[in-house]
Design an enzyme around this catalytic site. Sequence first.
Site, PDB file in Angstrom:
ATOM      1  N   GLY A  20      -4.721  -5.719  -4.257  1.00 12.74           N
ATOM      2  CA  GLY A  20      -3.748  -5.992  -5.307  1.00 12.74           C
ATOM      3  C   GLY A  20      -2.788  -7.105  -4.926  1.00 12.74           C
ATOM      4  O   GLY A  20      -2.475  -7.990  -5.724  1.00 12.74           O
ATOM      5  N   ARG A  24      -1.830  -9.831   0.911  1.00 12.16           N
ATOM      6  CA  ARG A  24      -2.816  -9.036   1.652  1.00 12.16           C
ATOM      7  C   ARG A  24      -4.168  -9.736   1.603  1.00 12.16           C
ATOM      8  O   ARG A  24      -4.944  -9.656   2.556  1.00 12.16           O
ATOM      9  CB  ARG A  24      -2.912  -7.622   1.080  1.00 12.16           C
ATOM     10  CG  ARG A  24      -3.719  -6.662   1.968  1.00 12.16           C
ATOM     11  CD  ARG A  24      -3.620  -5.238   1.467  1.00 12.16           C
ATOM     12  NE  ARG A  24      -2.260  -4.746   1.603  1.00 12.16           N
ATOM     13  CZ  ARG A  24      -1.776  -3.702   0.955  1.00 12.16           C
ATOM     14  NH1 ARG A  24      -2.537  -3.050   0.085  1.00 12.16           N
ATOM     15  NH2 ARG A  24      -0.535  -3.297   1.145  1.00 12.16           N
ATOM     16  N   ARG A  43      -0.434 -19.112 -10.454  1.00 11.30           N
ATOM     17  CA  ARG A  43       0.543 -18.037 -10.617  1.00 11.30           C
ATOM     18  C   ARG A  43       0.800 -17.268  -9.328  1.00 11.30           C
ATOM     19  O   ARG A  43       1.222 -16.103  -9.336  1.00 11.30           O
ATOM     20  CB  ARG A  43       0.113 -17.063 -11.721  1.00 11.30           C
ATOM     21  CG  ARG A  43       0.071 -17.684 -13.111  1.00 11.30           C
ATOM     22  CD  ARG A  43      -0.480 -16.717 -14.134  1.00 11.30           C
ATOM     23  NE  ARG A  43      -0.463 -17.302 -15.482  1.00 11.30           N
ATOM     24  CZ  ARG A  43       0.316 -16.882 -16.469  1.00 11.30           C
ATOM     25  NH1 ARG A  43       1.149 -15.878 -16.271  1.00 11.30           N
ATOM     26  NH2 ARG A  43       0.257 -17.452 -17.654  1.00 11.30           N
ATOM     27  N   ARG A  87     -12.642  -3.072  -4.622  1.00  7.13           N
ATOM     28  CA  ARG A  87     -11.184  -2.982  -4.519  1.00  7.13           C
ATOM     29  C   ARG A  87     -10.814  -2.431  -3.148  1.00  7.13           C
ATOM     30  O   ARG A  87     -11.374  -1.431  -2.685  1.00  7.13           O
ATOM     31  CB  ARG A  87     -10.635  -2.070  -5.612  1.00  7.13           C
ATOM     32  CG  ARG A  87      -9.193  -1.650  -5.348  1.00  7.13           C
ATOM     33  CD  ARG A  87      -8.458  -1.193  -6.579  1.00  7.13           C
ATOM     34  NE  ARG A  87      -7.328  -0.342  -6.244  1.00  7.13           N
ATOM     35  CZ  ARG A  87      -6.230  -0.727  -5.603  1.00  7.13           C
ATOM     36  NH1 ARG A  87      -6.100  -1.991  -5.187  1.00  7.13           N
ATOM     37  NH2 ARG A  87      -5.247   0.124  -5.353  1.00  7.13           N
ATOM     38  N   SER A  90      -4.093   0.438  -1.351  1.00  6.36           N
ATOM     39  CA  SER A  90      -3.430   1.665  -0.928  1.00  6.36           C
ATOM     40  C   SER A  90      -3.475   2.693  -2.048  1.00  6.36           C
ATOM     41  O   SER A  90      -3.696   2.365  -3.217  1.00  6.36           O
ATOM     42  CB  SER A  90      -1.985   1.372  -0.526  1.00  6.36           C
ATOM     43  OG  SER A  90      -1.294   0.744  -1.596  1.00  6.36           O
ATOM     44  N   ASP A 204       0.750   6.861   1.411  1.00  8.68           N
ATOM     45  CA  ASP A 204       1.813   7.840   1.205  1.00  8.68           C
ATOM     46  C   ASP A 204       1.200   9.081   0.576  1.00  8.68           C
ATOM     47  O   ASP A 204       0.027   9.078   0.195  1.00  8.68           O
ATOM     48  CB  ASP A 204       2.916   7.262   0.313  1.00  8.68           C
ATOM     49  CG  ASP A 204       2.379   6.776  -1.016  1.00  8.68           C
ATOM     50  OD1 ASP A 204       2.399   7.570  -1.970  1.00  8.68           O
ATOM     51  OD2 ASP A 204       1.934   5.615  -1.102  1.00  8.68           O
ATOM     52  N   ARG A 217       0.728  -0.421   8.860  1.00 10.07           N
ATOM     53  CA  ARG A 217      -0.162  -0.637   7.721  1.00 10.07           C
ATOM     54  C   ARG A 217      -1.307  -1.589   8.029  1.00 10.07           C
ATOM     55  O   ARG A 217      -2.435  -1.360   7.611  1.00 10.07           O
ATOM     56  CB  ARG A 217       0.635  -1.137   6.510  1.00 10.07           C
ATOM     57  CG  ARG A 217       1.554  -0.058   5.982  1.00 10.07           C
ATOM     58  CD  ARG A 217       2.148  -0.406   4.632  1.00 10.07           C
ATOM     59  NE  ARG A 217       2.958   0.696   4.154  1.00 10.07           N
ATOM     60  CZ  ARG A 217       3.043   1.073   2.883  1.00 10.07           C
ATOM     61  NH1 ARG A 217       2.364   0.421   1.957  1.00 10.07           N
ATOM     62  NH2 ARG A 217       3.796   2.075   2.527  1.00 10.07           N
TER      63      ARG A 217
END
Length: 235
Positions: A20, A24, A43, A87, A90, A204, A217
């Site tokens: 996303g 990353r 963008r 995909r 997280s 989480d 992470r």
Amino acid sequence: MTIHIGAKKGDIAETVLLPGDPYRAKWAAETFLTDPKLVNEVRGMLGYTGMWKGNRVTIHGSGMGMPSLSIYANELIKDYGAQTLIRIGSAGGMQDKVKVRDLVLAMTSTTLSTPSRGIFKEVNFAPSADWSLLDAAARAATKRSAPFHVGGIYSSDVFYDERPDLNEQMTRHGILAVEMEAAELYTLAARYGRRALAVLTISDHLLTGEALPAEDREKSFGDMVEIALEAAFAK
């Protein structure tokens, strides 16, 4: 070149990993690919193409939520010929057995709505992963001794959820984790005859309130990226 992707024809590989977060995507490309080349920054949505073990791969950000994912996946498929879309992202754990840092391989994705919902009218379409990718990812995770779970997830169309009753029902019915993109990705893959999978890291937990510290992470997400790559090119 499309409205949202500035890559030239031939710049995008047939295999695309979709985090996303565009940064990353940058981190994953620079960490796992050989000679990554920036192919999109329209963008601020970064995309890179490079090589992994002799295979050409694009890692491209998808943004947050199904509407954003839908834009990029549609253009990657229809205009750039992407065949395999995975995909990597997280998710929030929704079962006691699913621990922070564990991986979830999403077999199916339940959702209230997606950008594609209108075309199905009264039908509740059941979005699911490509079996060959799911099987290969499970084998790759087993080989790496990475803790993982295979099953259904929930793709929410809101981040700040005010439906605790809905979350309770997801948990009651065995949903492993919640995220915001996979249901639309799986639906588009079904529509266009492509392969799709979501490989997720539990960052989480909705039941315990535990969260993965920021400094941990990268290492945890690294397993996710490598498993996704291994699955994409499994023989």
